[in-house]
Design an enzyme around this catalytic site. Structure first.
Site, mmCIF file in Angstrom:
data_model
loop_
_atom_site.group_PDB
_atom_site.id
_atom_site.type_symbol
_atom_site.label_atom_id
_atom_site.label_comp_id
_atom_site.label_asym_id
_atom_site.label_seq_id
_atom_site.Cartn_x
_atom_site.Cartn_y
_atom_site.Cartn_z
ATOM 1 N N HIS A 72 20.814 93.477 115.338
ATOM 2 C CA HIS A 72 20.287 94.887 115.109
ATOM 3 C C HIS A 72 18.287 95.020 114.965
ATOM 4 O O HIS A 72 18.118 95.865 116.498
ATOM 5 C CB HIS A 72 20.840 95.273 113.565
ATOM 6 C CG HIS A 72 19.849 96.340 112.600
ATOM 7 N ND1 HIS A 72 19.921 97.552 113.216
ATOM 8 C CD2 HIS A 72 20.082 96.795 112.011
ATOM 9 C CE1 HIS A 72 19.857 98.604 112.980
ATOM 10 N NE2 HIS A 72 19.637 98.249 111.397
ATOM 11 N N HIS A 78 23.447 101.563 125.438
ATOM 12 C CA HIS A 78 23.276 101.394 123.866
ATOM 13 C C HIS A 78 24.318 101.753 123.386
ATOM 14 O O HIS A 78 25.422 101.938 124.336
ATOM 15 C CB HIS A 78 22.366 102.838 123.819
ATOM 16 C CG HIS A 78 22.047 102.600 122.148
ATOM 17 N ND1 HIS A 78 22.315 103.088 121.003
ATOM 18 C CD2 HIS A 78 20.852 102.066 121.487
ATOM 19 C CE1 HIS A 78 22.099 102.587 120.345
ATOM 20 N NE2 HIS A 78 20.351 102.531 120.309
ATOM 21 N N ASP A 84 14.449 99.827 123.682
ATOM 22 C CA ASP A 84 13.690 99.009 123.015
ATOM 23 C C ASP A 84 13.465 98.194 124.659
ATOM 24 O O ASP A 84 11.975 97.064 124.183
ATOM 25 C CB ASP A 84 15.314 97.776 123.096
ATOM 26 C CG ASP A 84 15.600 98.725 121.441
ATOM 27 O OD1 ASP A 84 15.642 98.909 120.430
ATOM 28 O OD2 ASP A 84 16.912 98.791 121.185
#
Length: 429
Positions: free
Chosen positions: A266, A307, A364
């Site tokens: 996560h 993703h 990210d």
């Protein structure tokens, strides 16, 4: 009221079960399956990937089209033209503030940035090498012991004060986690700075001297906060809601969210990007690892690309890419790992395989590079994620508590033994 009805036909029932269908503002229609219980059935949905556990007006995601909206506003517009505290106001209140409302909101947050001095004593109970997320879980949960004057969740004013306290104090606590890990004194917040500047001040200044804060770096930090502020019903947000459904105080609920975020599947994705870059090691090895990523039999994964939710592109990544290049240019850092990251981005964006599979760099990938360039250690990455996501968590908690809600109680498909008799120890084989 339902917009339509679906009929479920089962072999052992003569009459079909009618289930209401609800239409949202956007997204797929939702079949209300609560009526199955009366017929002796319930649904089986591991991971809740096909189940809407709540109704919400806060955030909408369309992963196929690469859409992320906060209260209807596209994330790209918020990241380009808004700031984190204005986004917090939007998430909490449903509308953008006017100037007077924003000034009042910002000033209220600033008035809550300090933490009770005794909280400093909590840190001495942790080892210096403890993971910052372990400390955050404990310290945030302990806030209810210091701010129990406003913990009646049935009172709107108490919920509002708790929201201000959490948003304001998370940067202070996050910076304290970092300072404790490196053996430096804690640095108090300075309320003449804006939210991101204040965080960077507490991270990098000392009682001896203030560290100058680059406007480019502060802007990038603020964007990281905005882009991580909320992401609909993800694992940590759902955890906050589930904990909140018991009537638990907001500090305990946010601590539960932090614990869920700590999971590497996560909140640890940007940290995994740097671990991957370490594994690749050198620009000359990029083609080798590109081929490994294409090989389905190879366990290597190209972290920071693609993703789970966004099947096209991550709408947050476009803004973050711009900030990433601005920060690297501003700081003029010569770092082999950062040079490797930029070369990997360049090659992957031109590779037909990644273009065809729509495996574009996600938020990210870029946020990890920015945080590394600023000088923030990887162990702090998820702490910063938690700091930013607090706005979303407390907004969802507020939304749930403000409306009628039930305690969460997922069901299970039981596959264990049927009832059997106990055998005394001396009679067992």
């Amino acid at each position: 009221m339902a917009d339509d009805k679906a009929q479920l036909h089962l072999n052992n029932l003569s009459d079909p079960i009618e289930l209401p269908i609800h239409k949202g503002t956007a997204g797929p229609d939702v079949i209300d399956v609560r009526g199955l219980v009366q017929a002796g059935y319930f649904t089986y949905d591991p991971g809740f990937v096909s189940t809407a556990a709540c109704e919400s007006k806060i955030t909408y995601i369309d992963g196929e089209k690469g859409i992320l909206l906060h209260r209807g506003y596209p994330i790209g517009q918020l990241a380009a033209d808004s700031d984190y505290l204005e986004t917090c106001y939007l998430l909490l209140n449903g509308e953008l503030p006017n100037k007077e409302q924003k000034d009042e909101f910002v000033n209220t947050v600033k008035n809550h940035t300090m933490v009770n001095e005794q909280i400093s004593d909590f840190f001495t109970g942790f080892r210096r090498d403890a993971h910052p997320m372990a400390i955050m879980c404990g310290v945030v949960g302990a806030l209810s012991a210091f701010y129990h004057d406003s913990l009646d969740i049935t009172l709107e004013r108490h919920r509002e004060i708790s929201a201000f306290r959490l948003i304001a104090k998370m940067p202070t606590l996050a910076a304290m986690c970092y300072k404790y890990s490196i053996g430096q004194p804690f640095v108090y917040p300075k309320n003449d700075l804006d939210f991101a500047e204040n965080f960077l001040h507490m991270m990098f200044s000392t009682p001896c001297a203030d560290t100058p804060i680059s406007p480019v770096v502060a802007k990038a930090m603020d964007r990281i906060f905005i882009l991580h502020a909320d992401h609909e019903q993800n694992a940590s947000t759902s955890t906050v809601r589930l904990a909140g459904s018991t009537g638990a105080n907001p500090f305990a609920c946010i601590a539960a969210g932090i614990a869920a975020l700590w999971g590497p599947a996560h909140g640890g994705a940007n940290e995994a990007v740097l671990d991957m870059l370490d594994e690749i090691g050198d620009i000359s090895r990029i083609p080798e690892y590109i081929e490994k990523a294409k090989d389905k039999s190879d366990p290597f994964l190209l972290m920071g690309f693609g993703h789970r939710v966004y099947k096209n592109f991550d709408p947050r990544a476009t803004v973050m890419r711009e900030s990433c290049h601005e920060v690297l240019k501003e700081l003029g850092i010569t770092d082999p790992q950062l040079e490797l990251a930029m070369k990997l981005e360049e090659i992957a964006l031109k590779d037909p395989y990644f273009i065809e599979k729509k495996l574009f760099p996600n938020v990210d990938f870029y946020s990890g590079i920015i945080l590394k360039a600023i000088g923030i250690p990887t162990s702090m990455f998820t702490v910063i994620f938690a700091l930013a996501r607090t706005a979303g968590w407390i907004s969802h908690w507020q939304e749930m508590i403000s409306n009628s809600y039930k305690i969460g109680r997922p069901r299970q498909l039981y596959t264990g033994y049927e009832a059997r008799d106990f055998t005394p120890l001396d009679k067992r084989d």
